[in-house]
Design a protein around this motif. Structure first.
Motif, PDB file in Angstrom:
ATOM      1  N   VAL A  64       0.829  -1.207   0.000  1.00 44.58           N
ATOM      2  CA  VAL A  64       0.000   0.000   0.000  1.00 44.58           C
ATOM      3  C   VAL A  64       0.866   1.262   0.000  1.00 44.58           C
ATOM      4  N   GLU A  65       2.037   1.198   0.612  1.00 43.48           N
ATOM      5  CA  GLU A  65       2.902   2.375   0.685  1.00 43.48           C
ATOM      6  C   GLU A  65       3.243   2.951  -0.690  1.00 43.48           C
ATOM      7  N   VAL A  71      -0.133   8.293  -5.359  1.00 39.53           N
ATOM      8  CA  VAL A  71      -1.269   9.212  -5.254  1.00 39.53           C
ATOM      9  C   VAL A  71      -0.808  10.594  -4.809  1.00 39.53           C
ATOM     10  N   VAL A  72       0.051  10.637  -3.793  1.00 44.95           N
ATOM     11  CA  VAL A  72       0.566  11.929  -3.311  1.00 44.95           C
ATOM     12  C   VAL A  72       1.391  12.614  -4.390  1.00 44.95           C
ATOM     13  N   ALA A  73       2.210  11.861  -5.107  1.00 43.40           N
ATOM     14  CA  ALA A  73       3.029  12.452  -6.167  1.00 43.40           C
ATOM     15  C   ALA A  73       2.159  13.039  -7.275  1.00 43.40           C
ATOM     16  N   ILE A  74       1.106  12.328  -7.650  1.00 40.31           N
ATOM     17  CA  ILE A  74       0.213  12.841  -8.694  1.00 40.31           C
ATOM     18  C   ILE A  74      -0.501  14.091  -8.211  1.00 40.31           C
ATOM     19  N   VAL A  75      -0.923  14.100  -6.948  1.00 41.23           N
ATOM     20  CA  VAL A  75      -1.566  15.294  -6.383  1.00 41.23           C
ATOM     21  C   VAL A  75      -0.604  16.477  -6.392  1.00 41.23           C
TER      22      VAL A  75
END
Length: 115
Positions: A64-65, A71-75
């Motif tokens: 999951v990490e 997800v954080v990088a895309i955001v």
């Protein structure tokens, strides 16, 4: 980890872009060292928690990490190149397989208890 320190220092001093930028901005050097410390602490906590967690849960958390990092990088505005997608898809499929295994084993336990 200490055995890799000389090799790491060699690569940083010979071809590292951090040291060439460090003469321009010491903030970058502090940022890189701080991020390295955070990464080392995260790895240490992960190693300490491994014996205390169920193997399936630990495996799920390890998978999951990277998904959360993506997800954080895309955001934050990063893009994923086409050649990188197979790796991420393989990780996501592994997470789905772990989830399915968990659901199936949970259903088997419930049916065994009901009998």
């Amino acid at each position: 980890m200490l055995l890799s320190l000389p090799v790491s220092l060699y690569f940083v001093s010979e071809s590292g872009q951090v040291l060439s930028q460090a003469s321009i901005s010491f903030d970058l050097l502090w940022l890189v060292m701080g991020l390295g410390l955070i990464s080392a602490l995260a790895l240490a906590f992960q190693s300490l928690s491994a014996p205390l967690l169920n193997l399936s849960l630990f495996g799920l958390l390890v998978y999951v990490e990277p998904i959360m990092l993506v997800v954080v990088a895309i955001v934050l505005g990063e893009t994923i190149q086409a050649a990188e997608w197979p790796t991420y898809i393989a990780i996501w499929l592994a997470v789905v397989a772990l989830m399915l295994e968990g659901v199936i084993s949970m259903k088997k336990r419930r049916s065994a208890i009901a009998i």
